[in-house]
Design a protein around this motif. Structure first.
Motif, PDB file in Angstrom:
ATOM      1  N   ARG A   1      -1.965 -22.659 -25.514  1.00 34.67           N
ATOM      2  CA  ARG A   1      -1.960 -22.656 -24.417  1.00 34.67           C
ATOM      3  C   ARG A   1      -1.949 -21.026 -24.248  1.00 34.67           C
ATOM      4  NH1 ARG A   1      -3.003 -22.135 -20.052  1.00 34.67           N
ATOM      5  NH2 ARG A   1      -2.068 -22.743 -17.603  1.00 34.67           N
TER       6      ARG A   1
ATOM      7  N   HIS B   1       0.174 -28.994 -17.489  1.00 36.78           N
ATOM      8  CA  HIS B   1      -0.149 -28.608 -15.939  1.00 36.78           C
ATOM      9  C   HIS B   1       1.087 -27.515 -15.557  1.00 36.78           C
ATOM     10  CE1 HIS B   1      -1.689 -32.449 -14.726  1.00 36.78           C
ATOM     11  NE2 HIS B   1      -1.715 -31.825 -13.998  1.00 36.78           N
ATOM     12  N   SER B   2       1.661 -26.816 -16.988  1.00 38.87           N
ATOM     13  CA  SER B   2       1.994 -25.732 -17.796  1.00 38.87           C
ATOM     14  C   SER B   2       1.487 -24.694 -17.589  1.00 38.87           C
ATOM     15  CB  SER B   2       3.059 -25.797 -18.923  1.00 38.87           C
ATOM     16  OG  SER B   2       3.895 -26.607 -18.822  1.00 38.87           O
ATOM     17  N   TYR B   3       1.776 -23.210 -16.525  1.00 35.56           N
ATOM     18  CA  TYR B   3       1.055 -22.045 -16.361  1.00 35.56           C
ATOM     19  C   TYR B   3       0.878 -21.299 -17.966  1.00 35.56           C
ATOM     20  CZ  TYR B   3       0.042 -23.027 -11.960  1.00 35.56           C
ATOM     21  OH  TYR B   3       0.303 -23.758 -10.431  1.00 35.56           O
ATOM     22  N   ARG B   4       1.713 -21.189 -18.248  1.00 32.28           N
ATOM     23  CA  ARG B   4       2.170 -20.555 -19.591  1.00 32.28           C
ATOM     24  C   ARG B   4       3.378 -20.958 -20.411  1.00 32.28           C
ATOM     25  NH1 ARG B   4       6.663 -16.176 -18.474  1.00 32.28           N
ATOM     26  NH2 ARG B   4       7.973 -17.072 -17.136  1.00 32.28           N
TER      27      ARG B   4
ATOM     28  N   ASP C   1       6.671 -21.700 -19.233  1.00 32.63           N
ATOM     29  CA  ASP C   1       7.061 -22.694 -18.712  1.00 32.63           C
ATOM     30  C   ASP C   1       7.717 -24.497 -18.859  1.00 32.63           C
ATOM     31  OD1 ASP C   1       6.373 -21.123 -16.690  1.00 32.63           O
ATOM     32  OD2 ASP C   1       4.458 -21.464 -16.186  1.00 32.63           O
TER      33      ASP C   1
ATOM     34  N   SER D   1      -0.816 -17.715 -22.025  1.00 33.91           N
ATOM     35  CA  SER D   1      -0.654 -17.667 -19.918  1.00 33.91           C
ATOM     36  C   SER D   1      -1.605 -17.125 -19.140  1.00 33.91           C
ATOM     37  CB  SER D   1       0.702 -16.323 -19.863  1.00 33.91           C
ATOM     38  OG  SER D   1       1.828 -17.064 -20.688  1.00 33.91           O
ATOM     39  N   SER D   2      -1.029 -18.076 -17.298  1.00 34.28           N
ATOM     40  CA  SER D   2      -2.554 -17.857 -16.612  1.00 34.28           C
ATOM     41  C   SER D   2      -1.758 -17.899 -16.055  1.00 34.28           C
ATOM     42  CB  SER D   2      -3.908 -18.374 -16.878  1.00 34.28           C
ATOM     43  OG  SER D   2      -3.892 -19.293 -17.108  1.00 34.28           O
ATOM     44  N   SER D   3      -2.612 -17.741 -13.874  1.00 32.24           N
ATOM     45  CA  SER D   3      -2.244 -18.095 -13.122  1.00 32.24           C
ATOM     46  C   SER D   3      -2.539 -19.610 -12.949  1.00 32.24           C
ATOM     47  CB  SER D   3      -2.278 -17.230 -12.089  1.00 32.24           C
ATOM     48  OG  SER D   3      -3.883 -17.092 -11.528  1.00 32.24           O
ATOM     49  N   HIS D   4      -3.480 -20.438 -13.737  1.00 32.62           N
ATOM     50  CA  HIS D   4      -4.142 -21.380 -13.807  1.00 32.62           C
ATOM     51  C   HIS D   4      -3.416 -23.013 -14.515  1.00 32.62           C
ATOM     52  CE1 HIS D   4      -6.772 -19.787 -10.946  1.00 32.62           C
ATOM     53  NE2 HIS D   4      -7.159 -18.947 -11.577  1.00 32.62           N
ATOM     54  N   ASP D   5      -3.011 -24.227 -14.391  1.00 29.85           N
ATOM     55  CA  ASP D   5      -2.883 -24.466 -15.297  1.00 29.85           C
ATOM     56  C   ASP D   5      -4.280 -24.836 -16.227  1.00 29.85           C
ATOM     57  OD1 ASP D   5      -3.963 -27.122 -14.306  1.00 29.85           O
ATOM     58  OD2 ASP D   5      -3.011 -27.094 -12.809  1.00 29.85           O
TER      59      ASP D   5
ATOM     60  N   LEU E   1      -7.864 -23.671 -15.886  1.00 27.82           N
ATOM     61  CA  LEU E   1      -8.609 -22.786 -16.765  1.00 27.82           C
ATOM     62  C   LEU E   1      -9.736 -22.829 -16.850  1.00 27.82           C
ATOM     63  CD1 LEU E   1      -7.946 -19.988 -17.204  1.00 27.82           C
ATOM     64  CD2 LEU E   1      -6.366 -21.199 -18.934  1.00 27.82           C
TER      65      LEU E   1
END
Length: 702
Positions: A264, A58-61, A64, A266-270, A274
């Motif tokens: 992973r 559940h980390s976006y990047r 996090d 980096s994005s604005s979604h988990d 994504l």
């Protein structure tokens, strides 16, 4: 008091949890544990591994979960400590039965073995191979490559942040945060490169611990406890496999979490959102449904299963038909899709920044100059950065960042300098040429584009690079095109410095001074001098080219003047004799004579009477012929001094200084005008020109 003490006590308990936990883990390796406590620790270990995996998913990047390497190390140490504690119990009490090491180990062993020792060993071996060969090895390789690439890219990222800061695209706070993120990213991937070795070592340790438990258990059971080989094998293999599985399952979960973190993006979604967003493509599901349908009609295949799979893929394609698509069927990013479906096509692509540019200083360039600002060398950005640093030191406050933006409305090679929304300079440069300025002994006329230098108004020629040697041999000064823009920018900043400082900037200067002189700042601002009045005084000083770097002396002087009820301009004028030496020391070495341009006494008296008879306070009302004579004579005298490498200063009577400075500023913005009382007492001077005459001066208007 109790309410205030509670957070402190809780904070201290939180701070003590990790050190006490580490000591407890170390004690588990030495001291025997009760079976009940061992079961609780095994369950807690599984919970910890699941929690780490869920956080990773559940980390976006990656940043996090920047504490992941440390968490991985702690979890690995905990698991190995549990292995040591369980091994001690297995080898010590294993002869008493399958429940000797606790219910968790017994349950895992009986569930997997199911009455067949060989099945249990093979299942354990498969789990170890999946963990060690597939997940751990792949994650370790990704960590190694990511760490190498991140460290290699770090200088480029720092330079890009500096370029955006200098171009005004970032505030200093945003730039600081991005630099911190870049450093944290490098530290994170470097730590992950080492942390992945923990996972690999943990998997290998699981194999060795299982082998030790099996072999050691059979030997202990047969030799020390007189068990038969079959009984010893049945008991100790069950306990060993149960122990290995209890440790291997959390190890497998942490290995998956490691792989998730290092792969992973980096994005604005988990990760779940994504993957779902990127895989829900109608164009992808349609061929999948077609292939499954074809396999479903092949004889001998499990046709029903393939038909059901084809129907499921077709349903996915149907429900994803509403995604934004271009006219040719190409899926557009959400931003483009939204713009395409907007109600007003004329507003497409317009953002508030296009309407109101609030940058204090901006440089607009035509498309032909973009390569100078954004090319590989970025020479223009570097020059402007150097100019900002020099001007900040010279004037005593931080010059705001310069925002560089391309403007398609400008001709290709034109640039425009703006202070706020006001255009203060513009000219044309040629990025493929160099500007040659003639020297005192230049005799040859070079081929090229003849222009006026934008900064000093001198005759100049844009020449080709192959003409540089010829120009320098004839005493020409050759200047790079980015230096032409940077010098023009420096002149614009110097001339309009008063427009670049506001209450926020003054407050920042006061906060900095308060670190060394808190009482002075507190007693003057705002008790004696309001912040807006201080800002106005500093602006008047800057308009006269006076640096404001000695803010301590300025505050002390204003404190003395506060009781006289003076206007801000009058306060600034009264402060000038104390501050003008700061300006003069920037013009040349203090041991060399200061070049002065003075006015003829008769001319000075005429101007003083003109000022007194003027109907505008402080203004000069004189004949046009006299005005032209003064301006021409001053320009010639300054050009002559500049040709000798000197920066001259115009000295006039004290009562005339403000009016004369305002009179010549529109024609000679770089001219420095000081009053006779502003000359330092110990400074040597040299009069290089006297402006005026006794018989040719027109009389002022009456």
């Amino acid at each position: 008091m109790a309410a205030e003490a509670r957070p402190t006590i809780l904070g201290r308990i939180g701070d003590m949890t990790l050190p006490v936990g580490i000591l407890a883990v170390m004690a588990m390796m030495v001291l025997p544990l009760p079976v009940t406590l061992l079961d609780a620790f095994f369950v807690g270990n599984i919970v910890l591994a699941l929690m780490v995996l869920m956080v990773a998913l559940h980390s976006y990047r990656p940043l996090d979960f920047s504490s992941f390497p440390s968490v991985l190390l702690i979890a690995t140490i905990l698991r190995l400590a549990l292995n040591v504690a369980s091994t001690r119990i297995v080898l010590t009490d294993g002869h008493t039965g399958s429940g000797a090491a606790g219910r968790v180990i017994q349950a895992f062993g009986e569930f997997v073995i199911a009455g067949n020792f060989l099945v249990g060993l093979l299942v354990f071996a498969i789990l170890v191979i999946i963990n060690l060969v597939v997940i751990t090895k792949g994650a370790g390789r990704v960590s190694e490559v990511s760490a190498r690439f991140t460290l290699d890219a770090m200088p480029g990222k720092q330079m890009a942040i500096d370029a955006d800061l200098n171009a005004g695209l970032l505030t200093p706070e945003e730039a600081k945060r991005r630099r911190t993120d870049v450093a944290a990213e490098a530290d994170f991937y470097g730590a992950m490169d080492g942390a992945s070795k923990f996972v690999k070592g943990d998997a290998i340790a699981g194999i060795l611990i299982l082998a030790i438990n099996v072999i050691g258990g059979i030997l202990i059971g047969t030799i020390q406890h007189s068990l038969s080989a079959g009984e010893a094998a049945q008991t100790y293999i069950l306990l060993s496999i149960g122990d290995g599985l209890v440790a291997q399952i959390p190890s497998l979960l942490l290995s998956i979490a490691t792989a998730v973190i290092v792969t992973r993006v980096s994005s604005s979604h988990d990760m779940g959102k994504l993957i779902g967003k990127q895989m829900n493509l109608r164009r992808a599901w349609v061929p999948v449904a077609g292939v499954m349908a074809l396999l479903g009609i092949v004889p001998g295949m499990p046709n029903l299963l393939f038909i059901i799979a084809a129907a499921g893929a077709g349903a996915m394609a149907y429900f994803n038909r509403d995604l934004a698509e271009g006219e040719d069927g190409e899926v557009l990013p959400p931003e483009q899709g939204d713009a395409a479906g907007g109600e007003d096509e004329d507003s497409e692509g317009i953002v508030p920044e296009d309407v109101a540019d609030n940058a204090p200083i901006s440089l607009q360039i035509g498309y032909g100059l973009i390569q100078m600002a954004g090319g590989e060398n970025g020479a223009l950005v570097s020059r402007i950065t150097g100019i900002r640093k020099e001007m900040s030191k010279a004037m005593g406050f931080v010059v705001p960042g310069v925002r560089i933006r391309d403007d398609l409305s400008l001709p290709p090679n034109q640039y425009r300098i703006r202070i706020g929304h006001r255009i203060v300079g513009e000219d044309v440069v040629y990025p493929d040429r160099k500007l040659a300025l003639p020297g005192g002994s230049s005799t040859r006329k070079l081929r090229g584009i003849e222009v006026k230098d934008p900064s000093f108004g001198m005759d100049a020629i844009w020449i080709l690079p192959q003409q540089v040697t010829e120009a320098e041999a004839d005493d020409y000064v050759v200047v790079e095109p980015e230096s032409v823009i940077a010098t023009h920018m420096s002149q614009a900043i110097s001339s309009h410095a008063a427009d670049l400082i506001g209450p926020d900037d003054v407050q920042a200067l006061l906060d900095n001074l308060a670190n060394s002189a808190p009482t002075l700042v507190e007693s003057v601002v705002p008790k004696l001098v309001p912040l807006h009045t201080l800002t106005a005084v500093l602006r008047h000083l800057l308009s006269g080219r006076i640096p404001i770097s000695d803010l301590r002396r300025i505050l002390e002087g204003l404190a003395e003047l506060s009781g006289r009820n003076l206007a801000a301009q009058d306060m600034a004028e009264a402060m000038r004799p104390q501050l003008t030496p700061l300006l003069l020391q920037q013009l040349g070495p203090i041991n060399s004579p200061l070049p002065l341009i003075t006015l003829d006494p008769e001319l000075e008296q005429i101007l003083i009477r003109a000022r007194q008879s003027g109907d505008i306070d402080g203004g000069l009302v004189i004949d046009n012929g006299l005005a032209q004579t003064i301006i021409t004579s001053l320009a010639e005298a300054q050009d002559k001094a500049a040709g000798e490498g000197k920066t001259s200063v115009v000295v006039v009577a004290n009562v005339l200084r403000r009016a004369f400075s305002a009179f010549i500023r529109p024609h000679m913005p770089d001219a420095i005008v000081i009053g006779i009382n502003e000359l330092p007492e110990m400074r040597k001077v040299e009069v290089v020109a006297v402006i005026g005459g006794q018989s040719t001066l027109p009389r002022p208007k009456q």
